[in-house]
Design a protein around this motif. Structure first.
Motif, PDB file in Angstrom:
ATOM      1  N   ILE B 153      49.240  38.160  35.765  1.00 39.52           N
ATOM      2  CA  ILE B 153      48.948  36.742  35.569  1.00 39.52           C
ATOM      3  C   ILE B 153      50.219  35.981  35.226  1.00 39.52           C
ATOM      4  O   ILE B 153      50.470  34.896  35.756  1.00 39.52           O
ATOM      5  CB  ILE B 153      47.884  36.562  34.466  1.00 39.52           C
ATOM      6  CG1 ILE B 153      46.562  37.182  34.937  1.00 39.52           C
ATOM      7  CG2 ILE B 153      47.692  35.097  34.117  1.00 39.52           C
ATOM      8  CD1 ILE B 153      45.459  37.132  33.911  1.00 39.52           C
ATOM      9  N   ALA B 154      51.032  36.560  34.370  1.00 41.17           N
ATOM     10  CA  ALA B 154      52.294  35.912  34.025  1.00 41.17           C
ATOM     11  C   ALA B 154      53.144  35.708  35.278  1.00 41.17           C
ATOM     12  O   ALA B 154      53.675  34.622  35.520  1.00 41.17           O
ATOM     13  CB  ALA B 154      53.051  36.753  32.994  1.00 41.17           C
ATOM     14  N   ASN B 155      53.244  36.747  36.086  1.00 41.81           N
ATOM     15  CA  ASN B 155      54.016  36.637  37.321  1.00 41.81           C
ATOM     16  C   ASN B 155      53.447  35.573  38.246  1.00 41.81           C
ATOM     17  O   ASN B 155      54.192  34.799  38.850  1.00 41.81           O
ATOM     18  CB  ASN B 155      54.031  37.988  38.055  1.00 41.81           C
ATOM     19  CG  ASN B 155      55.157  38.885  37.589  1.00 41.81           C
ATOM     20  OD1 ASN B 155      56.296  38.455  37.493  1.00 41.81           O
ATOM     21  ND2 ASN B 155      54.838  40.128  37.287  1.00 41.81           N
ATOM     22  N   ALA B 156      52.141  35.549  38.369  1.00 38.44           N
ATOM     23  CA  ALA B 156      51.512  34.580  39.259  1.00 38.44           C
ATOM     24  C   ALA B 156      51.836  33.157  38.811  1.00 38.44           C
ATOM     25  O   ALA B 156      52.214  32.309  39.621  1.00 38.44           O
ATOM     26  CB  ALA B 156      49.999  34.797  39.299  1.00 38.44           C
ATOM     27  N   ILE B 183      43.067  31.314  39.286  1.00 41.85           N
ATOM     28  CA  ILE B 183      44.087  32.264  38.841  1.00 41.85           C
ATOM     29  C   ILE B 183      43.551  33.687  38.922  1.00 41.85           C
ATOM     30  O   ILE B 183      44.255  34.616  39.321  1.00 41.85           O
ATOM     31  CB  ILE B 183      44.545  31.930  37.404  1.00 41.85           C
ATOM     32  CG1 ILE B 183      45.147  30.524  37.367  1.00 41.85           C
ATOM     33  CG2 ILE B 183      45.539  32.953  36.894  1.00 41.85           C
ATOM     34  CD1 ILE B 183      45.509  30.042  35.988  1.00 41.85           C
ATOM     35  N   ALA B 184      42.285  33.842  38.573  1.00 40.81           N
ATOM     36  CA  ALA B 184      41.663  35.161  38.660  1.00 40.81           C
ATOM     37  C   ALA B 184      41.664  35.649  40.104  1.00 40.81           C
ATOM     38  O   ALA B 184      41.975  36.824  40.366  1.00 40.81           O
ATOM     39  CB  ALA B 184      40.237  35.111  38.122  1.00 40.81           C
ATOM     40  N   GLU B 185      41.377  34.767  41.026  1.00 46.02           N
ATOM     41  CA  GLU B 185      41.311  35.183  42.432  1.00 46.02           C
ATOM     42  C   GLU B 185      42.690  35.453  43.014  1.00 46.02           C
ATOM     43  O   GLU B 185      42.819  36.092  44.042  1.00 46.02           O
ATOM     44  CB  GLU B 185      40.582  34.115  43.260  1.00 46.02           C
ATOM     45  CG  GLU B 185      39.091  34.081  42.991  1.00 46.02           C
ATOM     46  CD  GLU B 185      38.367  32.991  43.769  1.00 46.02           C
ATOM     47  OE1 GLU B 185      39.024  32.273  44.546  1.00 46.02           O
ATOM     48  OE2 GLU B 185      37.147  32.858  43.581  1.00 46.02           O
ATOM     49  N   MET B 186      43.714  34.941  42.374  1.00 49.48           N
ATOM     50  CA  MET B 186      45.068  35.256  42.828  1.00 49.48           C
ATOM     51  C   MET B 186      45.528  36.615  42.321  1.00 49.48           C
ATOM     52  O   MET B 186      46.416  37.240  42.901  1.00 49.48           O
ATOM     53  CB  MET B 186      46.059  34.210  42.296  1.00 49.48           C
ATOM     54  CG  MET B 186      45.897  32.829  42.856  1.00 49.48           C
ATOM     55  SD  MET B 186      47.194  31.769  42.203  1.00 49.48           S
ATOM     56  CE  MET B 186      48.646  32.522  42.958  1.00 49.48           C
ATOM     57  N   THR B 187      44.980  37.027  41.200  1.00 46.85           N
ATOM     58  CA  THR B 187      45.525  38.198  40.517  1.00 46.85           C
ATOM     59  C   THR B 187      44.566  39.378  40.512  1.00 46.85           C
ATOM     60  O   THR B 187      44.881  40.422  39.948  1.00 46.85           O
ATOM     61  CB  THR B 187      45.875  37.845  39.056  1.00 46.85           C
ATOM     62  OG1 THR B 187      44.737  37.232  38.441  1.00 46.85           O
ATOM     63  CG2 THR B 187      47.036  36.891  38.986  1.00 46.85           C
ATOM     64  N   VAL B 194      41.354  35.866  32.339  1.00 41.44           N
ATOM     65  CA  VAL B 194      42.371  34.818  32.416  1.00 41.44           C
ATOM     66  C   VAL B 194      42.222  33.869  31.237  1.00 41.44           C
ATOM     67  O   VAL B 194      43.205  33.512  30.577  1.00 41.44           O
ATOM     68  CB  VAL B 194      42.245  34.035  33.739  1.00 41.44           C
ATOM     69  CG1 VAL B 194      43.205  32.858  33.751  1.00 41.44           C
ATOM     70  CG2 VAL B 194      42.510  34.950  34.920  1.00 41.44           C
ATOM     71  N   SER B 195      41.006  33.489  30.973  1.00 39.47           N
ATOM     72  CA  SER B 195      40.768  32.559  29.866  1.00 39.47           C
ATOM     73  C   SER B 195      41.266  33.143  28.536  1.00 39.47           C
ATOM     74  O   SER B 195      41.963  32.481  27.774  1.00 39.47           O
ATOM     75  CB  SER B 195      39.276  32.251  29.772  1.00 39.47           C
ATOM     76  OG  SER B 195      39.012  31.351  28.724  1.00 39.47           O
ATOM     77  N   ARG B 196      40.913  34.385  28.289  1.00 39.17           N
ATOM     78  CA  ARG B 196      41.367  35.043  27.061  1.00 39.17           C
ATOM     79  C   ARG B 196      42.887  35.045  26.955  1.00 39.17           C
ATOM     80  O   ARG B 196      43.464  34.688  25.931  1.00 39.17           O
ATOM     81  CB  ARG B 196      40.882  36.490  27.031  1.00 39.17           C
ATOM     82  CG  ARG B 196      39.447  36.659  26.591  1.00 39.17           C
ATOM     83  CD  ARG B 196      39.073  38.131  26.531  1.00 39.17           C
ATOM     84  NE  ARG B 196      37.935  38.448  27.364  1.00 39.17           N
ATOM     85  CZ  ARG B 196      36.677  38.258  26.979  1.00 39.17           C
ATOM     86  NH1 ARG B 196      36.410  37.764  25.791  1.00 39.17           N
ATOM     87  NH2 ARG B 196      35.683  38.559  27.784  1.00 39.17           N
ATOM     88  N   LEU B 197      43.523  35.439  28.057  1.00 37.89           N
ATOM     89  CA  LEU B 197      44.976  35.547  28.054  1.00 37.89           C
ATOM     90  C   LEU B 197      45.620  34.193  27.789  1.00 37.89           C
ATOM     91  O   LEU B 197      46.526  34.063  26.954  1.00 37.89           O
ATOM     92  CB  LEU B 197      45.471  36.088  29.395  1.00 37.89           C
ATOM     93  CG  LEU B 197      46.016  37.519  29.463  1.00 37.89           C
ATOM     94  CD1 LEU B 197      46.763  37.881  28.181  1.00 37.89           C
ATOM     95  CD2 LEU B 197      44.913  38.503  29.696  1.00 37.89           C
ATOM     96  N   LEU B 198      45.142  33.169  28.491  1.00 42.13           N
ATOM     97  CA  LEU B 198      45.732  31.845  28.332  1.00 42.13           C
ATOM     98  C   LEU B 198      45.530  31.346  26.896  1.00 42.13           C
ATOM     99  O   LEU B 198      46.429  30.742  26.316  1.00 42.13           O
ATOM    100  CB  LEU B 198      45.123  30.865  29.339  1.00 42.13           C
ATOM    101  CG  LEU B 198      45.598  31.027  30.782  1.00 42.13           C
ATOM    102  CD1 LEU B 198      45.006  29.947  31.678  1.00 42.13           C
ATOM    103  CD2 LEU B 198      47.111  31.004  30.873  1.00 42.13           C
TER     104      LEU B 198
END
Lengths: 232, 232
Positions: B153-156, B183-187, B194-198
């Motif tokens: 996710i960071a890379n994306a 973002i989820a569909e990209m990674t 994704v929500s948790r991470l952000l």
DNA sequence: CGCTGTGTTGAATGCCGTCAACGTCGGTGG
DNA sequence: CCACCGACGTTGACGGCATTCAACACAGCG
């Protein structure tokens, strides 16, 4: 003459060329033999040539900065590879390793325009090859995003045998040596998981596997395995 | 004349063309506007045209038979897309959806050889584009094989802002609406993760995010996150 | 006969997907 | 203007799948 026209006469990129043209194409090429486990070219090296696999099987491997290896694809007989140059690159993005003893034709990059001029189909064929690989790679991303390990491995095996399968009395066999580790590096998993899965499948009669060898005994059942959706 | 030369004069594929040539290129093109969330072309449709994005951002989406969606890439201003035809395909392998209101130039496939003849750099540029995308897609496979969700996710995010980042007082902002789901569909993960991470990163001051909006406030720290190897 | 590469299997850990419930924003229509 | 509704986002709890760690088996080879 050192190289016989029949080596390349049947390939899509050189279809419809007469004997003289074929000889001209071959005149610029060099044929070489690569023993098993030797590198045809190395990731990051200056890309001075492009290649055509005449015989054998080649593994295209990418290595991450951290040392992780991923097998991007296997090259089959008759396929172009190492065509970084056609994509506007100056270095090879991956390494190419002979999975078995191989015979390879090598052209210098400078020959690219000449081949295009000699064989109009050559350029189109090469670009179609790149397009196909882009497709396949994107399909692989989809697989990794949406499928379980089990299905990815099943798909990978089916893909390999569809391209490099050899019929045997027991079933369809992958006709080059392949380890659990190799399969793991193709599917983004570990050799442990691959080993477990293959053992389980062997118990169910889907495959028979041994040292660096995999035989699909029940392709149909494996196809079911491959797209039985576990996820919603 | 309806289309201005300056629209395409600066692009790599048309570098060095004089006014007359540019007009000839534009003469074959049609300009159209696509409102947000409309499709430029659909996956599986007959590929009769190819496209150049003049303004806006476009999402390239692949949908699996089971209905899973994966975002293959975002197209930025000035990029070619939908060039299935150059890869020897007859249908589009993915759908293209306007992420914001877009302006698009459209050429019929028949114009491809003409453009190559008019602008020698055009063909080379297009093929380099395909090569680059193959590269990027293979890099993505490596990522998915070797990295944790967090790093992917960071890379994306870093990849997006490097191409479509807009500087703001608070940091670098993604200048088109993007949801957690996107973002989820990209990674290859879920919107929950994704929500948790952000949220976590927001707590650490790396990013600030809101509804369909992400701002990178500490790119350097995020880069550390992106390649801090957790795995062996 | 030991060594290295390959393969197998068990047990434990943990990441992240799944399920669920709730909160919030923005647009829309009465 | 306000109420409603759908899309988007957040957070907690739980659990499963696959990795990780570990130990052993076996083959081929010098």
């Amino acid at each position: 003459m050192s190289l016989d026209r029949s080596l390349i006469a049947g390939l899509p990129g050189f279809a419809g060329l007469d004997a003289g043209d074929l000889d001209a194409v071959l005149a610029r090429a060099r044929s070489s033999r690569f023993p098993k486990d030797t590198e045809v070219f190395a990731q990051g090296a200056q890309a001075g040539s492009f290649f055509l696999l005449l015989a054998g099987h080649i593994r295209v491997v990418r290595t991450s900065p951290e040392g992780h290896q991923v097998i991007a694809r296997y090259i089959n007989e008759g396929e172009l590879f190492g065509i970084a140059m056609a994509m506007g690159r100056t270095t090879y993005p991956a390494s190419a390793v002979a999975a078995v003893d191989c015979v390879v034709l090598t052209w210098p990059n400078a020959a690219w325009p000449e081949l295009q001029a000699l064989a109009p189909a050559f350029g189109a064929s090469a670009y179609r090859t790149i397009g196909t690989r882009l497709q396949e790679t994107q399909a692989q991303v989809m697989e990794m995003s949406t499928q379980q390990v089990e299905q990815r491995i099943a798909n990978a095996l089916l893909r390999i045998v569809s391209q490099s399968g050899k019929k045997t009395p027991e079933g369809i066999e992958i006709d080059f040596p392949i380890t659990r580790q190799d399969i793991a590096e193709m599917t983004g998993t570990t050799l442990h998981t691959v080993s477990r899965l293959l053992s389980a499948w062997e118990g169910e009669g889907l495959v028979k596997s041994g040292r660096q060898k995999v035989v699909i005994t029940d392709p149909h059942a494996l196809m079911l395995m491959a797209d039985s959706r576990r996820r919603k």
